[in-house]
Design a protein around this motif. Structure first.
Motif, mmCIF file in Angstrom:
data_model
loop_
_atom_site.group_PDB
_atom_site.id
_atom_site.type_symbol
_atom_site.label_atom_id
_atom_site.label_comp_id
_atom_site.label_asym_id
_atom_site.label_seq_id
_atom_site.Cartn_x
_atom_site.Cartn_y
_atom_site.Cartn_z
ATOM 1 N N ASN A 223 31.252 9.066 22.445
ATOM 2 C CA ASN A 223 31.106 7.543 22.378
ATOM 3 C C ASN A 223 29.867 7.633 24.246
ATOM 4 O O ASN A 223 29.042 6.634 23.927
ATOM 5 C CB ASN A 223 32.404 6.670 23.093
ATOM 6 C CG ASN A 223 33.031 6.375 21.557
ATOM 7 O OD1 ASN A 223 31.963 5.885 20.539
ATOM 8 N ND2 ASN A 223 33.621 6.758 21.418
ATOM 9 N N ALA A 224 29.902 8.596 24.790
ATOM 10 C CA ALA A 224 29.996 8.695 26.332
ATOM 11 C C ALA A 224 27.776 9.215 25.483
ATOM 12 O O ALA A 224 27.239 8.271 26.457
ATOM 13 C CB ALA A 224 30.321 9.646 27.009
ATOM 14 N N LEU A 225 27.908 9.575 24.952
ATOM 15 C CA LEU A 225 27.127 10.401 24.103
ATOM 16 C C LEU A 225 25.887 9.417 23.483
ATOM 17 O O LEU A 225 24.887 9.276 23.760
ATOM 18 C CB LEU A 225 27.124 11.470 22.721
ATOM 19 C CG LEU A 225 27.144 12.712 24.386
ATOM 20 C CD1 LEU A 225 27.984 13.740 22.680
ATOM 21 C CD2 LEU A 225 26.080 13.110 24.684
ATOM 22 N N LEU A 226 26.762 8.588 22.790
ATOM 23 C CA LEU A 226 26.407 7.137 22.189
ATOM 24 C C LEU A 226 25.304 6.333 23.585
ATOM 25 O O LEU A 226 24.508 5.780 23.254
ATOM 26 C CB LEU A 226 27.273 6.484 21.322
ATOM 27 C CG LEU A 226 27.162 7.587 19.753
ATOM 28 C CD1 LEU A 226 28.487 6.735 18.989
ATOM 29 C CD2 LEU A 226 26.327 7.478 19.116
ATOM 30 N N LEU A 227 26.817 6.232 24.119
ATOM 31 C CA LEU A 227 26.272 5.535 25.498
ATOM 32 C C LEU A 227 24.523 5.956 25.776
ATOM 33 O O LEU A 227 23.530 5.151 26.220
ATOM 34 C CB LEU A 227 27.261 5.133 26.867
ATOM 35 C CG LEU A 227 27.092 4.316 27.774
ATOM 36 C CD1 LEU A 227 26.597 2.489 27.584
ATOM 37 C CD2 LEU A 227 27.733 4.404 28.543
ATOM 38 N N SER A 228 24.763 7.065 26.032
ATOM 39 C CA SER A 228 23.571 7.426 26.304
ATOM 40 C C SER A 228 22.184 7.382 26.241
ATOM 41 O O SER A 228 21.241 7.302 26.820
ATOM 42 C CB SER A 228 24.176 9.619 27.197
ATOM 43 O OG SER A 228 25.040 9.380 27.846
#
Length: 316
Positions: free
Chosen positions: A161-166
């Motif tokens: 999810n952090a990667l999707l946010l990025s």
């Protein structure tokens, strides 16, 4: 006939579990540390399972490698109903990250029930200046790579999810992996890392106590436990994040055993006290059929496979 089978499943636990010695304690393996999301659900449900099965149910924490160590241990156990396994969302992606797990997530187990889901919360240390998604994005763009985010390991829902946010915002953050939810929360409270996505039940008590701050909730709508916290989607339309906990048994369990365990799971989750406790913590109670859970887990695997490939995520 169906009614007769239901009565037999409910009233004759020794018949269903005839493969294992009568009175033998049931192991409930939790492949994560004590105090985390999965362990919390297990501690609520274990006493209910014990009552329903007429046997002691002992929670056994076997943490490590994003849950795969505990899953490997459960996969080696007999499918006699004496070993249960509670899994987190990493169950659906570990086989995409590890070369040799020692088990197959879909062939080594019978999927019994999707127990609960919960939105993830984007939270931050109190000493971190940004207090919203927009402020986090602006800060990260002004300080490329300086924002640190905690996860329970490569390929975990926290990480993905952090990667999707990025990806959605064009920011770059630095990944800091931990062995479980408890140690990463300890470091966030201490201000050793800046932000993380974490299941709402883990976040809510810390936010209410003022130890961390909530930037946003990953559900479609705001949640009653944190009514003033906006959703991520209010800033990034369509962005949704969730965690889940499900129940499995080793392959080889009979259809009758799986059906009995599914019935016990649904009965436990229907109990008002259990529903109230889990709901109050931020969980959405599900209690699905085995077929629905298996389809759900396969869909989660397919969903995240592309993200893992696109970002070339590897276990460090």
């Amino acid at each position: 006939m169906r009614r007769l089978l239901s009565i037999l499943l409910i009233c004759a636990p020794t018949a269903v579990f005839a493969q294992s010695p009568a009175g033998k304690p049931v192991r409930l393996i939790v492949p994560w540390p004590a105090g985390g999301t999965v362990d919390g659900v297990a501690r609520v449900l274990a006493p209910r399972f014990s009552e329903g099965l007429g046997r002691p149910v002992v929670v056994e924490n076997r943490a490590g490698a994003s849950g795969s160590i505990g899953e490997a241990a459960a996969a080696k156990a007999p499918g006699d109903g004496a070993t249960l396994l509670f899994v987190f969302d990493t169950h659906a992606v570990n086989h995409l990250l590890y070369k040799d797990l020692g088990y197959d997530p879909f062939k080594s187990f019978e999927h019994v029930s999707l127990l609960v889901t919960s939105p993830q919360a984007l939270v931050a240390a109190t000493n971190f200046a940004p207090s919203s998604v927009a402020e986090l994005v602006a800060y990260a763009k002004a300080n490329p790579g300086k924002v640190t985010y905690a996860t329970t390991g490569a390929g975990s829902s926290n990480n993905l999810n952090a990667l999707l946010l990025s990806d959605r915002t064009g920011i770059a953050m630095t990944h800091v992996p931990y062995k479980g939810g408890v140690p990463m929360m300890i470091d966030l409270v201490a201000g050793q890392v800046n932000v993380m996505f974490v299941s709402a039940p883990q976040a809510i008590p810390q936010v209410k106590a003022g130890r961390i701050k909530a930037l946003a909730i990953g559900s479609a709508n705001r949640i009653p436990q944190l009514p003033d916290t906006p959703t991520v989607a209010e800033t990034l339309p369509g962005f949704a994040t969730q965690s889940w906990v499900g129940m499995l048994v080793p392959a080889g369990a009979t259809k009758e055993t799986v059906a009995r365990l599914n019935a016990e799971a649904k009965k436990a989750l229907a109990d008002p006290g259990v529903r109230g406790k889990l709901g109050g913590q931020g969980f959405d109670v599900v209690g699905s059929s085995p077929e629905v859970f298996l389809a759900f887990a396969r869909a989660e695997s397919e969903k995240w496979a592309k993200v893992i490939r696109d970002y070339n995520i590897k276990v460090e």
